[in-house]
Motif scaffolding. Structure first.
Motif, PDB file in Angstrom:
ATOM      1  N   PHE A 398       0.860  -1.199   0.000  1.00 22.76           N
ATOM      2  CA  PHE A 398       0.000   0.000   0.000  1.00 22.76           C
ATOM      3  C   PHE A 398       0.882   1.230   0.000  1.00 22.76           C
ATOM      4  CE2 PHE A 398      -2.715  -3.081   2.338  1.00 22.76           C
ATOM      5  CZ  PHE A 398      -3.536  -3.340   1.272  1.00 22.76           C
ATOM      6  N   VAL A 399       0.595   2.132   0.912  1.00 21.79           N
ATOM      7  CA  VAL A 399       1.301   3.407   0.850  1.00 21.79           C
ATOM      8  C   VAL A 399       2.716   3.314   1.408  1.00 21.79           C
ATOM      9  CG1 VAL A 399       1.158   5.842   1.380  1.00 21.79           C
ATOM     10  CG2 VAL A 399      -0.907   4.511   1.087  1.00 21.79           C
ATOM     11  N   GLY A 400       2.927   2.436   2.328  1.00 21.93           N
ATOM     12  CA  GLY A 400       4.287   2.354   2.860  1.00 21.93           C
ATOM     13  C   GLY A 400       4.408   1.195   3.806  1.00 21.93           C
ATOM     14  N   GLY A 401       5.545   0.567   3.791  1.00 23.97           N
ATOM     15  CA  GLY A 401       5.792  -0.533   4.710  1.00 23.97           C
ATOM     16  C   GLY A 401       7.276  -0.551   4.986  1.00 23.97           C
ATOM     17  N   CYS A 402       7.772  -1.714   5.331  1.00 26.07           N
ATOM     18  CA  CYS A 402       9.209  -1.790   5.545  1.00 26.07           C
ATOM     19  C   CYS A 402       9.694  -3.137   5.034  1.00 26.07           C
ATOM     20  CB  CYS A 402       9.553  -1.638   7.008  1.00 26.07           C
ATOM     21  SG  CYS A 402      11.317  -1.750   7.278  1.00 26.07           S
ATOM     22  N   ALA A 403      10.729  -3.080   4.224  1.00 25.50           N
ATOM     23  CA  ALA A 403      11.221  -4.300   3.597  1.00 25.50           C
ATOM     24  C   ALA A 403      11.816  -5.260   4.617  1.00 25.50           C
ATOM     25  CB  ALA A 403      12.267  -3.952   2.539  1.00 25.50           C
ATOM     26  N   LEU A 420      13.341 -17.083  -2.889  1.00 26.52           N
ATOM     27  CA  LEU A 420      14.393 -16.157  -3.305  1.00 26.52           C
ATOM     28  C   LEU A 420      13.803 -15.001  -4.108  1.00 26.52           C
ATOM     29  CD1 LEU A 420      17.594 -18.122  -4.275  1.00 26.52           C
ATOM     30  CD2 LEU A 420      17.362 -16.204  -2.708  1.00 26.52           C
ATOM     31  N   ALA A 421      12.886 -15.351  -5.015  1.00 26.74           N
ATOM     32  CA  ALA A 421      12.279 -14.306  -5.836  1.00 26.74           C
ATOM     33  C   ALA A 421      11.542 -13.305  -4.950  1.00 26.74           C
ATOM     34  CB  ALA A 421      11.323 -14.917  -6.852  1.00 26.74           C
ATOM     35  N   THR A 422      10.889 -13.810  -3.911  1.00 26.61           N
ATOM     36  CA  THR A 422      10.177 -12.905  -3.010  1.00 26.61           C
ATOM     37  C   THR A 422      11.160 -12.020  -2.253  1.00 26.61           C
ATOM     38  OG1 THR A 422       8.589 -14.688  -2.708  1.00 26.61           O
ATOM     39  CG2 THR A 422       8.356 -12.785  -1.286  1.00 26.61           C
ATOM     40  N   ILE A 423      12.239 -12.626  -1.766  1.00 32.05           N
ATOM     41  CA  ILE A 423      13.248 -11.850  -1.046  1.00 32.05           C
ATOM     42  C   ILE A 423      13.765 -10.718  -1.924  1.00 32.05           C
ATOM     43  CG2 ILE A 423      15.613 -11.928  -0.141  1.00 32.05           C
ATOM     44  CD1 ILE A 423      15.039 -14.733   0.854  1.00 32.05           C
ATOM     45  N   LEU A 424      13.970 -11.019  -3.207  1.00 34.19           N
ATOM     46  CA  LEU A 424      14.560 -10.026  -4.090  1.00 34.19           C
ATOM     47  C   LEU A 424      13.555  -9.002  -4.597  1.00 34.19           C
ATOM     48  CD1 LEU A 424      16.967 -12.332  -6.123  1.00 34.19           C
ATOM     49  CD2 LEU A 424      17.536 -10.790  -4.260  1.00 34.19           C
ATOM     50  N   THR A 425      12.251  -9.275  -4.475  1.00 34.78           N
ATOM     51  CA  THR A 425      11.274  -8.297  -4.964  1.00 34.78           C
ATOM     52  C   THR A 425      10.666  -7.443  -3.868  1.00 34.78           C
ATOM     53  OG1 THR A 425       9.730 -10.138  -5.038  1.00 34.78           O
ATOM     54  CG2 THR A 425      10.522  -9.325  -7.129  1.00 34.78           C
ATOM     55  N   VAL A 426      10.668  -7.940  -2.646  1.00 37.75           N
ATOM     56  CA  VAL A 426      10.087  -7.144  -1.556  1.00 37.75           C
ATOM     57  C   VAL A 426      10.707  -5.738  -1.477  1.00 37.75           C
ATOM     58  CG1 VAL A 426       9.934  -6.945   0.960  1.00 37.75           C
ATOM     59  CG2 VAL A 426       9.256  -9.048  -0.149  1.00 37.75           C
ATOM     60  N   PRO A 427      12.021  -5.599  -1.688  1.00 34.72           N
ATOM     61  CA  PRO A 427      12.606  -4.254  -1.597  1.00 34.72           C
ATOM     62  C   PRO A 427      12.036  -3.254  -2.598  1.00 34.72           C
ATOM     63  CG  PRO A 427      14.329  -5.899  -1.480  1.00 34.72           C
ATOM     64  CD  PRO A 427      13.070  -6.622  -1.821  1.00 34.72           C
ATOM     65  N   LEU A 432       8.409   2.924   3.821  1.00 31.04           N
ATOM     66  CA  LEU A 432       7.775   4.019   4.555  1.00 31.04           C
ATOM     67  C   LEU A 432       8.642   5.269   4.548  1.00 31.04           C
ATOM     68  CD1 LEU A 432       5.139   4.106   6.081  1.00 31.04           C
ATOM     69  CD2 LEU A 432       6.374   3.626   8.153  1.00 31.04           C
ATOM     70  N   ALA A 433       9.946   5.069   4.616  1.00 31.80           N
ATOM     71  CA  ALA A 433      10.855   6.200   4.721  1.00 31.80           C
ATOM     72  C   ALA A 433      11.056   6.899   3.386  1.00 31.80           C
ATOM     73  CB  ALA A 433      12.195   5.736   5.275  1.00 31.80           C
ATOM     74  N   LYS A 434      10.513   6.293   2.295  1.00 29.19           N
ATOM     75  CA  LYS A 434      10.611   6.986   1.013  1.00 29.19           C
ATOM     76  C   LYS A 434       9.531   8.069   0.919  1.00 29.19           C
ATOM     77  CE  LYS A 434      12.406   3.248  -1.943  1.00 29.19           C
ATOM     78  NZ  LYS A 434      12.022   2.326  -3.029  1.00 29.19           N
ATOM     79  N   VAL A 435       8.490   7.896   1.723  1.00 31.21           N
ATOM     80  CA  VAL A 435       7.340   8.787   1.590  1.00 31.21           C
ATOM     81  C   VAL A 435       7.708  10.261   1.796  1.00 31.21           C
ATOM     82  CG1 VAL A 435       5.054   9.324   2.498  1.00 31.21           C
ATOM     83  CG2 VAL A 435       5.709   6.957   2.113  1.00 31.21           C
ATOM     84  N   ILE A 735      20.582  -0.046   3.726  1.00 27.29           N
ATOM     85  CA  ILE A 735      21.531  -1.006   4.269  1.00 27.29           C
ATOM     86  C   ILE A 735      20.845  -2.063   5.140  1.00 27.29           C
ATOM     87  CG2 ILE A 735      23.252  -1.188   6.089  1.00 27.29           C
ATOM     88  CD1 ILE A 735      24.557  -0.702   3.639  1.00 27.29           C
ATOM     89  N   ALA A 736      19.885  -1.623   5.948  1.00 21.44           N
ATOM     90  CA  ALA A 736      19.192  -2.569   6.822  1.00 21.44           C
ATOM     91  C   ALA A 736      18.573  -3.690   5.994  1.00 21.44           C
ATOM     92  CB  ALA A 736      18.121  -1.855   7.625  1.00 21.44           C
ATOM     93  N   THR A 737      17.943  -3.304   4.872  1.00 26.18           N
ATOM     94  CA  THR A 737      17.332  -4.303   4.010  1.00 26.18           C
ATOM     95  C   THR A 737      18.390  -5.239   3.441  1.00 26.18           C
ATOM     96  OG1 THR A 737      15.837  -2.561   3.392  1.00 26.18           O
ATOM     97  CG2 THR A 737      15.717  -4.579   2.134  1.00 26.18           C
ATOM     98  N   MET A 738      19.502  -4.656   3.053  1.00 24.03           N
ATOM     99  CA  MET A 738      20.555  -5.491   2.475  1.00 24.03           C
ATOM    100  C   MET A 738      21.026  -6.549   3.470  1.00 24.03           C
ATOM    101  SD  MET A 738      20.420  -3.899  -0.170  1.00 24.03           S
ATOM    102  CE  MET A 738      21.177  -5.375  -0.687  1.00 24.03           C
ATOM    103  N   VAL A 739      21.156  -6.117   4.710  1.00 24.33           N
ATOM    104  CA  VAL A 739      21.601  -7.064   5.735  1.00 24.33           C
ATOM    105  C   VAL A 739      20.604  -8.212   5.846  1.00 24.33           C
ATOM    106  CG1 VAL A 739      22.153  -7.361   8.158  1.00 24.33           C
ATOM    107  CG2 VAL A 739      22.760  -5.245   7.011  1.00 24.33           C
ATOM    108  N   VAL A 740      19.320  -7.869   5.810  1.00 26.36           N
ATOM    109  CA  VAL A 740      18.316  -8.918   5.935  1.00 26.36           C
ATOM    110  C   VAL A 740      18.297  -9.812   4.699  1.00 26.36           C
ATOM    111  CG1 VAL A 740      15.933  -9.389   6.495  1.00 26.36           C
ATOM    112  CG2 VAL A 740      17.000  -7.357   7.353  1.00 26.36           C
TER     113      VAL A 740
END
Ligand SMILES: Nc1nc2c(ncn2[C@@H]2O[C@H](COP(=O)(O)OP(=O)(O)OP(=O)(O)O)[C@@H](O)[C@H]2O)c(=O)[nH]1
Ligand SMILES: [Mg+2]
Lengths: 812, 82
Positions: A398-403, A420-427, A432-435, A735-740
């Protein structure tokens, strides 16, 4: 130390029993090499210590999913002394299928009949003595959700650890027995596992066991072929049938069911939840509620946690050396930067906590597999899986979440390729912080079409994610393991509060431990890159002149008053300015009148002479008011100069140079070095994009906000803005997303891919559309619309092109 | 092909609430193991419970629990209507 493994079929209540046995002193880590949670606890009972491990659920000793593999290798390899087999008493017959195989292992087993409350409610009577006798094993009844059975289970474990196996349980496999005996003779391996068990698994063609005992796949294939010709039997099928037949036998001897054939509650609920017409509205409602409660509700909660963090910041600022007017000591600068970076992340903790708790509830209740059931058909078209729904929603469908939580929620997906495909597409989902960045640009360039643009931005991300998923699964992920969609719909259960809270805390803790540490390290690097080599000497001299002028001005004003002795030295003036700024920062956090009074008293006590100049309202002297006016002016000049210095520093910094060096590439999308720097610095945390852009553009003019100065700057057109938006939509996760991503995919390769693929895509797309738009004379809105139409059309078209069938789809 | 349609009935052909027993399964490898482990063995009783809202996958009742399976896999299981 006695090692105890909790094993059983999925949803039989292993984790609940584990929580009951271990309390809160549990330890969560990952199994070596994979991302499956390994929960263990060490407890003491009658002077002996027991190491208890909660294994993932498994239907059999197969290796269908990652979790089954982990459970299997743990039961085989580790020095497991006692196996506690947790079974669902209300579904004993099917659970026995695994129980038999555990018994055949030849290790001491304790059979825990869990969910006795459900069994009782359904009027299922189990003759435990008979069962214990038939299986030659200790039996304990329990109700995990009501904390019943702890003492009995511990006592049984103690007894089991002391007993030596006399006569392991055996199923008679009829015609196959001769072949089992034959293999048993061939196996020379010394181990704690019964040889018969190894022979059975070898005959079943289990690769892991074959390797372990040193037999070849070919020899077994020959053997099964012999069985087939001699007895017209399929080996695998006969084993399964024999196990089910034995389970049937045990069941009929030990269990009496009075309500056989009656529709149970789960079936009744499913009639509603999975109803053809209601399934989607209910799913929508559930997703909407999760979103509302966690993202929106959590965001509201941050209003309450924010002052906490802000006062933490003030404490840190109080500890570091003070500014000497425009000269900020580097250590102070650094401390503020680090605290700000930490707060940017910690701010999300309430959101994460609520989210993780809600996910735990959905998992325990049993809604997750139903969600997959409803949506599987849609997602399959794009190479994803029904279970990809939740990760994508959390990531910000929706409007914002967090990867970060989104990617963490991909754990349960059995299909490796889809996972794997899901992991790579969620980002790609809307973080939320892009808003704030979107609103900044939209506010500057599209103040009248904000709603329309926001709609495009928030819906186009889902299309992009689907396209990317489809692209990845049919190219680089094409040969990844996939799993057929064969999934149990477990009975509904009420979750326990303890279980839910424990899980939420554990996940938040893991987040803090793994993510925050890495992000802090990156923050240090970014700080250095943004600070050095610093402002060139001649520019700095200019700033210093201005500062000295302002100080001289202040001195002249102060001389005219009777309190000049208080501020006749420069250090005194600096202290006064710092006092003024410090008071203002704390005053903003003081909510009530009473708090303000208390704050005033505190400051007055600490600075009896200077404070009246900062807050002359409480002082009767006219001099104080005069000085105060001068202080305010000086503080403003100070702020402006500090901003200008900061902006100059960034322009001259390594990151600034890098931003300039990138200009030849980013030129086609219309990005100049300033935008590049903003994007580069946003990599630590998305928020920095706005902050950096803000500080580059900060003119220091009172009352002018960053979006106004950007819009008035005149360098950028709406086309530039849309190009920036397109890049931001596609742009790499923080970076946080990358770590995950690293944590969940367990590979640095995927982490790097997840970083650079979106960057490349973002540059290409924004360059393409920027170039098209500038040469064809589109307006900003048109540029966005055309982009939207292209993406949506592509996504829909892909749905109609059939995906390549998977390797396992064989048959006649 | 003069065999009557009843003998060639597949799991994916069952109507809602129809009952059947498993006859044979033509899957191989992991898929076969999985199906056997989930209780799809010759002679097992199956109740077709419902289609997913988008018709695929399907939900069946077998061995006293509920199982979902995609049509593409259900096509590999031959059943006999009861
Ligand atoms: N009514 C009832 N519910 C129970 C009992 N024990 C556990 N539950 C519930 O059953 C659900 C599943 O329990 P878990 O402990 O997560 O099951 P598990 O075996 O760890 O499941 P997996 O890890 O997925 O294999 C939860 O909602 C529990 O609250 C019980 O004795 N009675
Ligand atoms: Mg569990």
């Amino acid at each position: 130390m006695i090692n105890v493994a909790l094993a059983g079929q999925p949803n039989s209540g292993k984790s609940t029993i584990f929580n009951m046995l271990s309390g809160v002193n549990q330890h969560v880590a990952n199994y070596p090499g994979v991302t499956v949670d390994k929960k263990s606890a060490c407890i003491k009972h009658h002077g002996e210590s027991y190491q208890i491990v909660d294994l993932p659920g498994t239907y059999s000793f197969s290796m269908f999913s990652l979790e089954e593999r982990v459970a299997k290798s743990f039961l085989l390899d580790e020095e497991t002394d006692v196996i506690v087999n947790v079974v669902d008493a209300s579904n004993l017959r099917r659970n026995l299928y695994l129980t038999f195989q555990l018994l055949e292992l030849g290790k001491p087993v304790v059979l825990v009949l869990n969910m006795m409350d459900v069994a009782k409610r359904r009027e299922i009577a189990i003759d435990c003595d008979m069962l214990a006798q038939m299986l030659n094993v200790q039996i304990v009844e329990s109700i995990g959700s009501q904390q019943q059975g702890k003492a009995e289970i511990l006592a049984a474990i103690e007894r089991a650890s002391q007993q030596s196996m006399t006569k392991p349980f055996m199923i008679n496999y009829n015609e196959l027995e001769t072949y089992i005996a034959q293999l048993e003779k061939q196996i020379t391996l010394e181990s704690t596992i019964a040889r018969r068990w190894l022979a059975i698994k070898a005959l079943e063609g289990d690769d892991l066991i074959l390797k372990k005992v040193g037999l070849t796949t070919e020899s077994i294939r020959d053997l099964t072929a012999t069985v087939h010709t001699r007895h017209d039997l399929d080996v695998d099928q006969s084993f399964a049938c024999q196990r089910y037949a034995s389970a049937d036998l045990v069941y009929h001897k030990c269990v009496e069911e009075k309500q056989l054939g009656k529709v149970n509650l789960t079936a009744k609920i499913d009639r509603l939840i999975l109803n053809r017409w209601l399934a989607f509205p209910i799913l929508g409602l559930v997703i909407y509620l999760i979103y509302q409660l966690s993202i929106i509700g959590g965001y509201k909660l941050t209003n309450y946690t924010w002052p906490l963090f802000a006062s933490l910041k003030n404490i840190v600022i109080d500890m570091v050396p003070e500014a000497q007017f425009i000269d900020l000591p580097p250590i102070t600068d650094f401390a503020i930067w680090m605290v700000n970076s930490a707060i940017a992340l910690l701010n999300y903790l309430p959101i994460f906590f609520i989210l993780f708790a809600l996910i735990a509830i959905l998992e325990d209740v049993g809604y997750m597999p139903r969600m997959a059931f409803i949506l599987d058909r849609v997602f399959r078209r794009y190479g994803l899986h029904g279970q990809s729904t939740l990760p994508l929603v959390l990531g910000g469908a929706f409007v914002g979440g967090c990867a970060v939580p989104g990617i963490m929620a991909t754990k349960g997906i059995a299909d490796e390729r889809a996972r794997l495909a899901t992991i790579l597409t969620v980002p790609y989902m809307n973080c939320l912080a892009k808003v704030p960045f979107y609103t900044l640009l939209l506010g500057a360039f599209f103040p009248n079409q904000m709603g329309q643009m926001m709609f495009y931005i928030s819906t186009v991300t889902l299309f992009i994610a689907l396209i990317v998923a489809r692209f990845l699964t049919s190219t680089i992920l094409a040969n990844r393991e996939t799993a057929p969609f064969i999934m149990e719909l477990p009975p509904y259960h009420l979750p326990t509060i303890k279980g839910v809270l424990l899980r939420a805390f554990q996940r938040v803790y893991l987040y803090i431990k793994k993510v925050v540490t890495v992000v802090m390290a990156v923050a240090v690097v970014l700080f250095v890159l943004l600070q050095y080599p610093g402002v060139p000497g001649d520019k700095m001299a200019g700033f210093r002149d201005e500062a000295n002028n302002a100080l001289a001005d202040f001195d002249r004003q102060a001389k005219k008053t009777g309190v000049y002795t208080l501020v006749d030295e420069q250090t005194e003036v600096f202290a006064l300015i710092n006092l003024y700024d410090g008071y203002k920062a704390k005053r903003m956090l003081a909510g009530s009148k009473k708090a303000v009074v208390a704050l005033d008293q505190l400051f007055l006590a600490a600075n009896p002479q200077l404070f009246p100049l900062v807050r002359p309202e409480n002082s009767s002297r006219a001099d104080a008011k005069k000085i105060n006016k001068a202080v305010r002016k000086l503080s403003k000049v100070n702020k402006r100069l500090q901003m200008a210095i900061k902006s100059e520093k960034i322009a001259n910094s390594f990151l600034g140079l890098f931003g300039r060096a990138l200009e030849p590439i980013t030129r086609f999308s219309g990005f100049d070095w300033r935008i590049n720097v903003a994007f580069l610095s946003s990599f630590a945390a998305r928020e920095s994009a706005v902050a950096t852009l803000g500080s580059i553009y900060e003119t220091g003019q009172a009352g002018q906000r960053a979006e106004e100065s950007i819009a008035q700057d005149g360098v950028y057109t709406p086309l530039h803005a849309v190009a920036m938006l397109l890049f931001m939509i596609l742009s790499p996760p923080c970076i946080a997303t990358m770590v995950v991503v690293k944590l969940q995919s367990n590979s640095y390769k995927w982490m790097l891919f997840a970083t650079f693929f979106p960057i490349t895509l973002g540059i290409i797309i924004s360059s393409l559309f920027f170039t098209l738009a500038s040469s064809l004379g589109w307006s900003g809105i048109q540029m966005m619309q055309y982009f939207y139409i292209c993406v949506a059309a592509l996504a829909l078209a892909l749905a109609f092109i059939k995906i390549k069938p998977s390797a396992w789809q064989v048959g006649e | 092909m003069t065999q009557n349609s009843k003998a060639r009935l597949l799991l994916s052909d069952l109507q809602q609430d129809q009952k059947a027993t498993v006859k044979t399964c033509v899957a191989n490898g992991v898929l076969k193991q999985k199906l056997l482990n989930m209780g799809i063995i010759p002679g097992a009783e199956i109740l077709m419970i419902r289609n997913a809202p988008l018709r695929d996958p399907i939900e069946i009742g077998i061995q006293n629990y509920f199982l979902t399976i995609r049509r593409s896999e259900a096509k590999l299981i031959r059943v006999e209507a009861l």
